[in-house]
Enzyme design. Sequence first.
Site, PDB file in Angstrom:
ATOM      1  N   CYS A 138      -3.388  12.036  -3.394  1.00 29.08           N
ATOM      2  CA  CYS A 138      -2.376  12.096  -2.229  1.00 29.08           C
ATOM      3  C   CYS A 138      -1.406  11.083  -2.497  1.00 29.08           C
ATOM      4  O   CYS A 138      -0.311  11.389  -1.768  1.00 29.08           O
ATOM      5  CB  CYS A 138      -3.319  11.757  -0.921  1.00 29.08           C
ATOM      6  N   TYR A 139      -1.674  10.091  -3.330  1.00 24.16           N
ATOM      7  CA  TYR A 139      -0.434   9.321  -3.479  1.00 24.16           C
ATOM      8  C   TYR A 139       0.786  10.073  -4.350  1.00 24.16           C
ATOM      9  O   TYR A 139       1.719   9.164  -4.264  1.00 24.16           O
ATOM     10  CB  TYR A 139      -0.936   7.822  -4.127  1.00 24.16           C
ATOM     11  N   ASP A 151      -8.501  14.512  -4.332  1.00 20.88           N
ATOM     12  CA  ASP A 151      -8.130  13.231  -4.629  1.00 20.88           C
ATOM     13  C   ASP A 151      -8.225  13.077  -6.374  1.00 20.88           C
ATOM     14  O   ASP A 151      -7.442  12.594  -6.934  1.00 20.88           O
ATOM     15  CB  ASP A 151      -9.351  12.415  -3.854  1.00 20.88           C
ATOM     16  N   HIS A 200      -5.544  16.273   1.351  1.00 21.45           N
ATOM     17  CA  HIS A 200      -5.472  16.214  -0.302  1.00 21.45           C
ATOM     18  C   HIS A 200      -4.525  17.499  -0.474  1.00 21.45           C
ATOM     19  O   HIS A 200      -3.776  17.136  -1.442  1.00 21.45           O
ATOM     20  CB  HIS A 200      -6.665  15.827  -0.714  1.00 21.45           C
ATOM     21  N   ARG A 234      -2.588   0.957  -4.493  1.00 24.47           N
ATOM     22  CA  ARG A 234      -2.419  -0.302  -4.303  1.00 24.47           C
ATOM     23  C   ARG A 234      -2.889  -0.719  -5.741  1.00 24.47           C
ATOM     24  O   ARG A 234      -3.575  -0.047  -6.548  1.00 24.47           O
ATOM     25  CB  ARG A 234      -3.421  -0.956  -3.634  1.00 24.47           C
ATOM     26  N   HIS A 270       0.940  -1.274   0.030  1.00 25.84           N
ATOM     27  CA  HIS A 270       0.100  -0.025   0.079  1.00 25.84           C
ATOM     28  C   HIS A 270       0.836   1.203   0.088  1.00 25.84           C
ATOM     29  O   HIS A 270       1.957   1.147   0.593  1.00 25.84           O
ATOM     30  CB  HIS A 270      -0.889  -0.298   1.187  1.00 25.84           C
TER      31      HIS A 270
END
Lengths: 391, 480
Positions: free
Chosen positions: B287-288, B340, B350, B279, B236
């Site tokens: 945010c990733y 997002d 975010h 993932r 993750h």
Amino acid sequence: MAEKIDDSQDEVWMRYKDRKEWSDVVPIKQNDGPTPVVKIAYSADFEDVYDYFRAVVAAGELSMRALTLTEDAIQMNAANYTVWQYRRRILEHLKCDLQDELLFCREMIEANPKNYQVWHHRRVIVGWLGDGSKELQLTKIIFAQDAKNYHAWEHRQWALRTFGCYEGELQFTADLLREDARNNSAWNHRYFVLTRTSGLTPEVLQSELVFTQEAIEKLVDNESPWAYIKGLLMDTSGDEEEIEKSWCTTTAWCWNLLAKAVSKNTMSSNSNDGSPDDNGSDDVCNFPYINESSRNAFNGLPTDTECSNLIDKVPSIAKGCISPHLLIGLLDCIVHQLEKTEDPARKETPLKIALQVCDTLAKQHDCIRVRYWNYVRRQLQHEHRSSSASA
Amino acid sequence: MDHFDQSSLWCCREDFSADKSQHHGVPTVTSKEQMKVEESISAYYQFIYNKKPFKTEDLKLERSRHVAYLRHGLKNLSKSFEFLDASRPWLVYWCLHALHLLEESLDLDEQQSVIDFLARCQCSDGGFGGGPGQLAHLAPTFAAVNALVTIGTPAAFAVINRQSLADFLARMVTAEGSFRMHEGGEVDIRGTYCAVSVARLCRLAIHPLMSRTASWIVHCQTYEGGFSGSPGLEAHGGYTFCGLAALALLDCQHLADNNRLLRWVASRQMRLSGGFQGRTNKLVDGCYSFWQGALFPLLHHTLTSRDNHADTDSCWLFHCEALQNYLLVCCQHPSGGLIDKPGKSPDFYHTCYTLSGLSIAQHFCYGNTSKLSVVGHDANEVAMTHPLYNVGMSAVHAAKSYFMQQPDVQPSVFSASPSSATHNANQVPSRVNGTNNCNDRMDASADAVTEASQRLHISFAQAAPSVTPNSGCSLRQGPD
């Protein structure tokens, strides 16, 4: 006596400051200081509950009414870990009926399935009870809404590790994957179950390869089983010879998949040339690290020329018409082959093919990762060219 | 240059449609959701594509709107934020760090208000809680420390009670080297990262407290290559950042399988949008951009120190331009704040992490090479963030030089029992010849990202002697 009608729920809610049974308690306001920042405009009900919660904590009161108060505080903000922790102190002190607590906990989980505190509380209570018999069912309910809920998977794995009820667990992942073969959480869980039960014995490895290859054949462009199959083959706990044999069968299987994909996409031009069942060429298959007996264990292994012919066609296939995951899976097999090969002369063709795959991924089939594939290409050249050039 | 070549934009490439996901005859929940999201993203990208003539100004970071959103949030929040009442230091950090990235500074009164509020969140027995009077918790502790470091004044640094913080960390460590989030709380890799991060940033002695930590973290690396929240779970993005950053801070990054990790994180960048998913087979989320994006600077360090093949492009090994493209086109809310994905409402979390990801994507900085690559308007450049702590690069240096002047701090319980160090050394995994070597080298290379921080490490070796241990501190969750 001031009563507030909650419009949304049509329920009578009496503030703690108006409750007779709480008249002995002096509520404590939150002290945000003279110049608060990130100041939340709390509702009057929220403030009321938390003013009394602060008073109860300050007095160290571990009572039934305090337990009810924590329930109200949790209903207002289930992420307040201080309240949950205090609630556990009360439960312990009063030796409360933990079955009731399980029910409350389940309600809170269903209302807040992505909250850390509710699941942690559940684990503490179940741990106190020493009975995990309801836990798998609980996670199943949550998976029905969201089969990838991380907290639920964590809970399920905790229950399995703690109470060891693994029977039927492999089937459970198979059922979820039948619903959605793209559910990566289910694939991950399958790996968790296998490595913590049987381990990757030769038999298990074989059946898992079959299971995964079937899943890929149904849906080639699904990254999850590709990662899973690589995970199986990279696992170092099993029998080395068995794993090497599995690499070989997987490599052959990958080439066959590629041959199918290529012929499907180049039907109009040339249908036969380059497919592995074309036995026109007389060169040998270049898997120097397999002994003769395992070489005979499978068929359909393409020769170097066939491999080269196939790869030459990939750049002419339109983007989106061949799965990058297939090309990447194949690349992993070839790289493994390179790593196992010592004779520089025998590295030449596989290296050339591997570099070609990197190229076509970078330029055409997986452009978003252009820098990554160029890096992999440079790495391969650096690691294998020197030995292959010295031949 | 008024007009620029649209085709150089990721969203305007000619073969855009070929990157769209398909059911391939097997529609499932995953592919249906994926295609729905791609449809909304495609609409945004198509809009840019059709806009002709195209000006660089058209792709603009709406700085003033985001600043207004953040400034308002830093002061007042509506009732709907009650659910974050146990995360108020986070709200402070998200706003402060995002403002810093947007190169917006606070005046002295504003700084003082933040300092005063965070001081009220600090617990008498160490660490920070989610609000005044709440139990100490590692996550708000991390957020409070980062917020104070972002302010970067002696008054802000002085709030942090390092001795009680060290004692708090010592109470939270478990026998296996991981960390509990709070007294009686859950254990996962977040706690471990938060503990390691604040310890390094505040220059607390981490040995022997964290001598088993690296080997616990390594058990969280999954067969996919990323890290999970705890051993056995799925790889993750958020947890992978926690795992790798904590390993790097412990100078144990070599214990991870960095090649497999690089493959995993490179594969998380979405083919169509250019954003990152958290993932495998999940949806893109702005945010990733940070959680996944920041892994590249950390990996760059390890992979290039081994050989010279990673940095020939002077660029991280992901598509930095495509990520900026996604953030600028799809993640800016018209009323301010970032999101997002299209259709979502803005929030401070975010806003902070999309801008942090934007910073990583814009600034390549490795060794003596630094290169700026800003997509869209020239004024889109944001400040540079430190990929290990996610606070401004200069703030990290200021904090370290401040804490270098302060007395050395050990958790009371450990300074009283030095024998635990030798005991713990037996717990290292078989893949290495002793984690204690890691910890010794830590000061030399944890922050190799910049030369300047290395100089700070060297002078730290001549820092003042330890403070006298506090009495009366008990170890509730000690490493025995």
